[in-house]
Design a protein around this motif. Structure first.
Motif, short mmCIF file in Angstrom:
data_model
loop_
_atom_site.label_atom_id
_atom_site.label_comp_id
_atom_site.label_asym_id
_atom_site.label_seq_id
_atom_site.Cartn_x
_atom_site.Cartn_y
_atom_site.Cartn_z
N LEU A 86 43.06 11.06 41.03
CA LEU A 86 42.59 11.62 39.77
C LEU A 86 41.10 11.95 39.85
O LEU A 86 40.66 13.03 39.43
N ALA A 87 40.32 11.06 40.44
CA ALA A 87 38.88 11.30 40.59
C ALA A 87 38.63 12.52 41.47
O ALA A 87 37.75 13.34 41.16
N ARG A 88 39.40 12.65 42.55
CA ARG A 88 39.25 13.83 43.42
C ARG A 88 39.54 15.11 42.65
O ARG A 88 38.80 16.08 42.73
N MET B 97 34.87 14.16 40.59
CA MET B 97 33.84 13.16 40.26
C MET B 97 34.15 11.88 41.00
O MET B 97 35.25 11.72 41.53
N SER B 98 33.19 10.99 41.04
CA SER B 98 33.40 9.72 41.72
C SER B 98 34.32 8.83 40.88
O SER B 98 34.48 9.04 39.68
N ARG B 99 34.90 7.84 41.55
CA ARG B 99 35.75 6.88 40.83
C ARG B 99 34.95 6.17 39.75
O ARG B 99 35.45 5.93 38.65
N THR C 143 32.28 7.23 38.06
CA THR C 143 32.01 8.11 36.92
C THR C 143 33.28 8.33 36.10
O THR C 143 33.24 8.30 34.87
N LEU C 144 34.41 8.52 36.79
CA LEU C 144 35.68 8.67 36.09
C LEU C 144 35.98 7.43 35.25
O LEU C 144 36.32 7.52 34.08
N HIS C 145 35.85 6.27 35.87
CA HIS C 145 36.12 5.02 35.18
C HIS C 145 35.21 4.87 33.95
O HIS C 145 35.68 4.50 32.87
N ARG C 146 33.95 5.18 34.12
CA ARG C 146 32.98 5.04 33.03
C ARG C 146 33.34 5.96 31.85
O ARG C 146 33.35 5.54 30.70
#
Length: 136
Positions: free
Chosen positions: A33-35, A39-41, A43-46
């Protein structure tokens, strides 16, 4: 694409579109999903935590479980087929996740007016009836 420039609405629409398209793939997870979100994992998580108040992994799982519930409510497929369609490789794990999230097993989805608490409590004490018969 710079994640900080995207508005919350654009982020949510893109996140939903990508997730909905890939839910059936059991290998689809936070890294994929991040790919696809570029974005980075982290940033996605945040951003997911900020908008949905849950982790990215929980977000994907909850999307899968809600899709499974919709499919089961249509009553056109079995629980096993539904689990596969929603990206779960193990029926046991699907059953556990579904029960933890909704409070009842997937096989009970769509049954008319079942009191879930009563059904659950009866199931919990079913094994005790055998002991009471044994003690008599």
């Amino acid at each position: 694409m710079n994640a900080s420039i995207i508005s919350g609405k654009e982020f949510t629409e893109r996140l939903n579109a990508i997730t909905d398209a890939r839910l059936a793939d059991h290998r689809f997870g936070v890294s994929a999903l991040a790919r696809e979100m570029e974005m980075s994992r982290f940033t996605l998580h945040r951003k997911v935590r900020e908008i949905f108040h849950e982790s990215a992994s929980q977000y994907i799982s909850h999307k899968r479980l809600n899709l499974a519930r919709q499919i089961l409510l249509d009553r056109k497929t079995s629980v096993t087929k539904t689990a596969t369609l929603c990206g779960f490789r193990s029926l046991t794990y699907f059953d556990k996740c579904f029960h933890d999230y909704f409070g009842y097993p997937p096989g009970e989805t769509g049954k008319p007016s079942l009191d879930k608490k009563e059904t659950t409590s009866k199931r919990k004490f079913k094994h005790l009836k055998k002991w009471f018969k044994f003690l008599k």
